[in-house]
Motif scaffolding. Structure first.
Motif, PDB file in Angstrom:
ATOM      1  N   TYR A 285      28.644  33.989  31.958  1.00 37.38           N
ATOM      2  CA  TYR A 285      29.369  34.814  32.921  1.00 37.38           C
ATOM      3  C   TYR A 285      28.624  36.137  33.104  1.00 37.38           C
ATOM      4  O   TYR A 285      28.213  36.764  32.123  1.00 37.38           O
TER       5      TYR A 285
ATOM      6  N   PRO B 171      29.526  39.811  31.729  1.00 35.25           N
ATOM      7  CA  PRO B 171      30.312  39.063  30.746  1.00 35.25           C
ATOM      8  C   PRO B 171      31.813  39.286  30.854  1.00 35.25           C
ATOM      9  O   PRO B 171      32.597  38.402  30.515  1.00 35.25           O
ATOM     10  N   ASP B 172      32.223  40.463  31.350  1.00 39.47           N
ATOM     11  CA  ASP B 172      33.650  40.771  31.466  1.00 39.47           C
ATOM     12  C   ASP B 172      34.156  40.631  32.904  1.00 39.47           C
ATOM     13  O   ASP B 172      35.157  41.242  33.285  1.00 39.47           O
ATOM     14  N   CYS B 173      33.495  39.793  33.715  1.00 43.02           N
ATOM     15  CA  CYS B 173      33.858  39.710  35.131  1.00 43.02           C
ATOM     16  C   CYS B 173      35.282  39.210  35.333  1.00 43.02           C
ATOM     17  O   CYS B 173      35.979  39.662  36.249  1.00 43.02           O
ATOM     18  N   TRP B 174      35.739  38.318  34.485  1.00 48.11           N
ATOM     19  CA  TRP B 174      37.100  37.805  34.618  1.00 48.11           C
ATOM     20  C   TRP B 174      38.124  38.893  34.307  1.00 48.11           C
ATOM     21  O   TRP B 174      39.093  39.081  35.036  1.00 48.11           O
ATOM     22  N   GLN B 175      37.886  39.642  33.239  1.00 44.02           N
ATOM     23  CA  GLN B 175      38.778  40.740  32.880  1.00 44.02           C
ATOM     24  C   GLN B 175      38.773  41.822  33.954  1.00 44.02           C
ATOM     25  O   GLN B 175      39.817  42.410  34.273  1.00 44.02           O
ATOM     26  N   LYS B 176      37.606  42.065  34.537  1.00 46.52           N
ATOM     27  CA  LYS B 176      37.485  43.080  35.580  1.00 46.52           C
ATOM     28  C   LYS B 176      38.293  42.681  36.812  1.00 46.52           C
ATOM     29  O   LYS B 176      38.980  43.516  37.421  1.00 46.52           O
TER      30      LYS B 176
END
Length: 239
Positions: free
Chosen positions: A43, A46-51
């Motif tokens: 991803y 790496p924190d794209c989903w959380q963002k």
């Protein structure tokens, strides 16, 4: 005299609801699960989903030809909806999407102009309602019959009307084939790959001074960037 009922064989196997489900949920969905199970997903960021969740609900868009792989790589599908055509091919995609836990919103898929216009309006209202209810939408930016890799102004209208931000998404597998002669340059993905899932956003489209065409150009540039980045990561060429 009453005309005889049309049989499934007369309509063609492709039009039978069971066949649509079999191809969509079992064959296509099963193949995507096999790719996901045998591959490593990277991803980026790496924190794209959380963002993305920080701005929930959002409108996530990708290019049409390489959207299927993304459906299998979303970490959590419990609060996501996909826009699906009621054309037989669209219904296969709907069966695949539901097998992953997505909600579906049907768009028009008829050649009758009046019915297509009313169907498109109903789909637009359905998407607005889903966003208002807190559901994130996943849609393709280029919708037939416009040429591939061009953003539909309907996506811009949806972002403006809903007031929700847009995220550009791209996925690519290291083992793949691009069907360059197909209108959407469809991406065929293979198992035992490195999969790159790249997202860019949020892109807000609420400035009345900016034209729809300018926002469409901005989104196109973002989609092209994330796709290029996804290919580079999947191929081990990213900096």
């Amino acid at each position: 005299m009453t005309a005889p009922a049309t049989t499934p064989h007369a309509r063609g196997l492709k039009d039978h609801p069971f066949v649509r489900w079999l191809f969509g949920a079992v064959l296509i969905g099963g193949y995507l699960r096999f790719i996901r199970m045998t591959s490593r997903v990277v991803y980026d960021p790496p924190d794209c989903w959380q963002k993305a969740q920080a701005d929930w609900p959002v409108i996530a868009v990708s290019w049409h030809g390489q959207s299927n792989l993304a459906y299998a790589c979303i970490p959590d599908t419990s609060n996501l909806a996909l826009l699906i055509s009621n054309h037989p091919d669209g219904q296969m995609a709907a069966a695949m999407a539901r097998s992953f836990g997505y909600r579906t919103i049907e768009a028009a898929g008829t050649s009758d102009a009046r019915a297509q216009a009313s169907g498109g309006l109903a789909a637009f209202r359905g998407m607005l309602k889903a966003l208002k209810d807190g559901t994130t939408l996943f849609a393709t930016a280029d919708i037939p019959p416009i040429p591939g890799r061009n953003v539909s102004l309907g996506m811009i209208a949806l972002a403006r009307r809903s007031g929700r931000p847009v995220f550009a998404i791209a996925t690519a597998s290291s083992r793949r084939k691009i069907l360059t002669r197909v209108w959407d340059r469809m991406q065929m993905n293979y198992p035992f790959s490195t999969i790159a899932f790249v997202a860019e956003g949020p892109i807000w489209m609420s400035d009345k001074a900016v034209s729809d065409e300018a926002y469409a150009a901005e989104l196109k540039a973002a989609l092209d960037r994330v796709l290029e980045r996804a290919f580079a990561i999947a191929d081990g060429k990213a900096q």
